[in-house]
Enzyme design. Structure first.
Site, PDB file in Angstrom:
ATOM      1  N   SER A  67      -4.974  -4.626  -4.978  1.00  0.00           N
ATOM      2  CA  SER A  67      -5.383  -5.862  -4.298  1.00  0.00           C
ATOM      3  C   SER A  67      -5.693  -6.963  -5.307  1.00  0.00           C
ATOM      4  O   SER A  67      -6.067  -6.699  -6.454  1.00  0.00           O
ATOM      5  CB  SER A  67      -6.615  -5.626  -3.428  1.00  0.00           C
ATOM      6  OG  SER A  67      -6.372  -4.664  -2.443  1.00  0.00           O
TER       7      SER A  67
HETATM    8  N1  SAH Z   1      -7.896  -0.429  -2.483  1.00  0.00           N
HETATM    9  C1  SAH Z   1      -6.620  -0.495  -3.147  1.00  0.00           C
HETATM   10  C2  SAH Z   1      -5.588  -1.294  -2.352  1.00  0.00           C
HETATM   11  C3  SAH Z   1      -4.390  -0.476  -2.097  1.00  0.00           C
HETATM   12  S1  SAH Z   1      -3.172  -1.092  -0.985  1.00  0.00           S
HETATM   13  C4  SAH Z   1      -6.766  -0.990  -4.576  1.00  0.00           C
HETATM   14  O1  SAH Z   1      -7.853  -1.393  -4.976  1.00  0.00           O
HETATM   15  O2  SAH Z   1      -5.793  -0.942  -5.324  1.00  0.00           O
HETATM   16  C5  SAH Z   1      -3.506  -0.135   0.473  1.00  0.00           C
HETATM   17  C6  SAH Z   1      -3.448   1.372   0.344  1.00  0.00           C
HETATM   18  O3  SAH Z   1      -3.752   1.919   1.627  1.00  0.00           O
HETATM   19  C7  SAH Z   1      -2.081   1.957  -0.028  1.00  0.00           C
HETATM   20  O4  SAH Z   1      -2.199   2.773  -1.148  1.00  0.00           O
HETATM   21  C8  SAH Z   1      -1.668   2.763   1.207  1.00  0.00           C
HETATM   22  O5  SAH Z   1      -0.903   3.926   0.914  1.00  0.00           O
HETATM   23  C9  SAH Z   1      -3.012   3.111   1.794  1.00  0.00           C
HETATM   24  N2  SAH Z   1      -3.021   3.456   3.224  1.00  0.00           N
HETATM   25  C10 SAH Z   1      -2.325   2.876   4.241  1.00  0.00           C
HETATM   26  N3  SAH Z   1      -2.606   3.471   5.412  1.00  0.00           N
HETATM   27  C11 SAH Z   1      -3.534   4.447   5.141  1.00  0.00           C
HETATM   28  C12 SAH Z   1      -4.216   5.426   5.925  1.00  0.00           C
HETATM   29  N4  SAH Z   1      -4.012   5.557   7.239  1.00  0.00           N
HETATM   30  N5  SAH Z   1      -5.086   6.255   5.300  1.00  0.00           N
HETATM   31  C13 SAH Z   1      -5.309   6.175   3.963  1.00  0.00           C
HETATM   32  N6  SAH Z   1      -4.676   5.286   3.168  1.00  0.00           N
HETATM   33  C14 SAH Z   1      -3.802   4.432   3.739  1.00  0.00           C
END
Ligand code: SAH
Length: 218
Positions: A67
């Site tokens: 993010s």
């Molecule tokens: N918090 C992260 C942002 C990652 S982007 C950071 O600091 O880098 C969002 C993430 O959510 C992705 O890795 C994706 O695979 C995950 N995601 C999407 N749907 C999800 C679900 N139902 N349960 C767990 N993770 C999920």
């Protein structure tokens, strides 16, 4: 390869990043301090070494992103964290947000649905010192009923709607920060579970996240 050295140059770039985020409207100094303490370049391939300190999201593989720092700060600020809070994060991704939360002095339970991203974090040496973060491979829509209830829930993927099981796992007085919307743009929302059990909803700025998907991916 991941970089593992935090030089004066990195620290200088990070201070500038913090100033940028402050200028964009983040006022909570504890949140800004946490951002200032976390070497974001550790979370990216060394090719992105300096770019890590631009206020932008970046690809981390498997079609996912780390993010944008402003977004991380924004969600963290809305959580109104207190020391030792139990915080559930959905969407571990790069683990950057999880580490920023840990730097705020809370206990973090973070779930990732993609096995590969979960495995990468298990190998990521820098994370070993964060004993207050617990990593889980699973479907965030289910939450972690055996570890709840939680003081706070943060969702870092775009949710088409507010997941009911995650509301159930919130303590009375607890808060959830979640980007809601099925299209390209989501509205950041904060849901507070009042002591009566009723929900208070507040709507904040628009953001753009990768989608929250159902089920696990092996
Ligand atoms: N918090 C992260 C942002 C990652 S982007 C950071 O600091 O880098 C969002 C993430 O959510 C992705 O890795 C994706 O695979 C995950 N995601 C999407 N749907 C999800 C679900 N139902 N349960 C767990 N993770 C999920």
């Amino acid at each position: 390869m991941r970089p593992s050295e935090d030089t004066y140059r990195h620290k200088g770039l990070r201070k500038k990043l913090v100033d940028t985020i402050r200028d964009k409207g983040i006022t909570n100094e504890k949140v800004l301090d946490a951002i200032n303490r976390v070497p974001r370049h550790y979370f990216l391939e060394s090719a992105f070494d300096e770019k890590a300190y631009e206020d932008r999201a970046f690809p981390i593989g498997e079609g996912q992103t780390i993010s944008q720092p402003y977004t991380v700060a924004y969600q963290t600020q809305l959580l109104e964290l207190e020391p030792f809070h139990k915080v559930l994060e959905i969407g571990t991704g790069s683990a950057y947000q999880a580490v920023v939360l840990a730097e705020m002095g809370v206990q973090v339970f973070t779930i990732e649905r993609q096995k590969k991203l979960y495995e990468i974090n298990k190998e990521f040496a820098f994370l070993k010192k964060y004993i207050t973060i617990k990593f889980f491979y699973g479907d965030g829509y289910e939450g972690l009923p055996t570890y709840g209830p939680f003081d706070r829930v943060i969702i870092t993927a775009a949710a088409p709607e507010i997941p009911p099981k995650l509301i159930q796992q919130l303590k009375p007085g607890g808060m959830m920060v979640i980007p809601v919307g099925a299209g390209n743009v989501q509205q950041m929302m904060r849901i507070t579970k009042l002591s009566s059990g009723a929900l208070k909803e507040e709507v904040f700025e628009d953001f753009s996240f990768v989608p929250m998907l159902g089920g696990k991916r092996s």
